[in-house]
Motif scaffolding. Sequence first.
Motif, PDB file in Angstrom:
ATOM      1  N   LYS A   1       0.985  -1.201   0.246  1.00 11.36           N
ATOM      2  CA  LYS A   1      -0.157   0.128   0.168  1.00 11.36           C
ATOM      3  C   LYS A   1       0.900   1.267   0.110  1.00 11.36           C
ATOM      4  O   LYS A   1       0.623   2.153  -0.690  1.00 11.36           O
ATOM      5  CB  LYS A   1      -0.966   0.078   1.117  1.00 11.36           C
ATOM      6  CG  LYS A   1      -2.117  -1.016   1.108  1.00 11.36           C
ATOM      7  CD  LYS A   1      -2.969  -1.156   2.450  1.00 11.36           C
ATOM      8  CE  LYS A   1      -3.718  -0.051   3.045  1.00 11.36           C
ATOM      9  NZ  LYS A   1      -4.247  -0.055   4.140  1.00 11.36           N
TER      10      LYS A   1
ATOM     11  N   ASN B   1       1.808   2.249  -3.119  1.00 13.79           N
ATOM     12  CA  ASN B   1       0.672   2.485  -4.173  1.00 13.79           C
ATOM     13  C   ASN B   1       0.512   1.424  -5.125  1.00 13.79           C
ATOM     14  O   ASN B   1       0.019   1.643  -6.140  1.00 13.79           O
ATOM     15  CB  ASN B   1       0.895   3.898  -4.746  1.00 13.79           C
ATOM     16  CG  ASN B   1       0.879   4.949  -3.851  1.00 13.79           C
ATOM     17  OD1 ASN B   1       0.012   5.009  -3.067  1.00 13.79           O
ATOM     18  ND2 ASN B   1       1.905   5.969  -4.306  1.00 13.79           N
TER      19      ASN B   1
ATOM     20  N   THR C   1      -4.519  -1.107  -2.930  1.00 15.87           N
ATOM     21  CA  THR C   1      -5.485  -0.491  -1.934  1.00 15.87           C
ATOM     22  C   THR C   1      -6.072  -1.817  -1.595  1.00 15.87           C
ATOM     23  O   THR C   1      -6.355  -2.640  -2.169  1.00 15.87           O
ATOM     24  CB  THR C   1      -6.377   0.419  -2.659  1.00 15.87           C
ATOM     25  OG1 THR C   1      -7.126   0.203  -3.816  1.00 15.87           O
ATOM     26  CG2 THR C   1      -5.448   1.933  -3.237  1.00 15.87           C
TER      27      THR C   1
END
Length: 215
Positions: free
Chosen positions: A188, A191, A194
Amino acid sequence: MDQTVQIKVDGFFRKYKKHSYKKGEMLIRADDEPQGTMYLTRGRVKAYSISRKGEEVIVNIFKEGSFFPMSWAVTDSPNTYFYEALTEVELWRAPKNDVVVFLRTEPDVLFDLLRRVFIGVDGILQRMSYLMGEDAYTRLIAELVITAKRFGEKTEEGAVELKISEKDLAAQTGLTRETVSREIKKLKDKNLITLRRDVVLIQSLSYLENELVED
């Protein structure tokens, strides 16, 4: 599954009784004699064992078009796994002897089944190679990539949505839930994914695979 093969398989199994199961419902218990061979037409089913520590270890996930338990049906070996509905499930159940006769008389169906078995074996061997020799971060990424390719659904934005819980990821990788949570946080923070309740959104499957190679 080839359309001609699917027509034959549907025609065979639909002569027998249809069964429905709710999410979390047990289809077959380990060491119990199955009541027949099941043909899954809707939903997903997980096969798992229980470790000596009492933890669930997922060995396979069946999707629509799968037959199970085939080792029991073909080799007469005892069933040693639990089979549980991961979603709402519909299936048709036929006596194993009838299924064996059907496979023997329909070589195209048998070949299609064998082809899918080998695809599954390749996936299992790939998973084992990571489970046996890599760190937790790499093992988790490998499991996400393998599972996303089988069950992921593309969104309009090009991401891949995978319905899976941290508990199931732990059972599939042999990691603890705490370790899975820690490694998911790393993904996470980069990125790459999610996370919503029991849903992992992979922003780019190719980027995630690159992370696997680079790591």
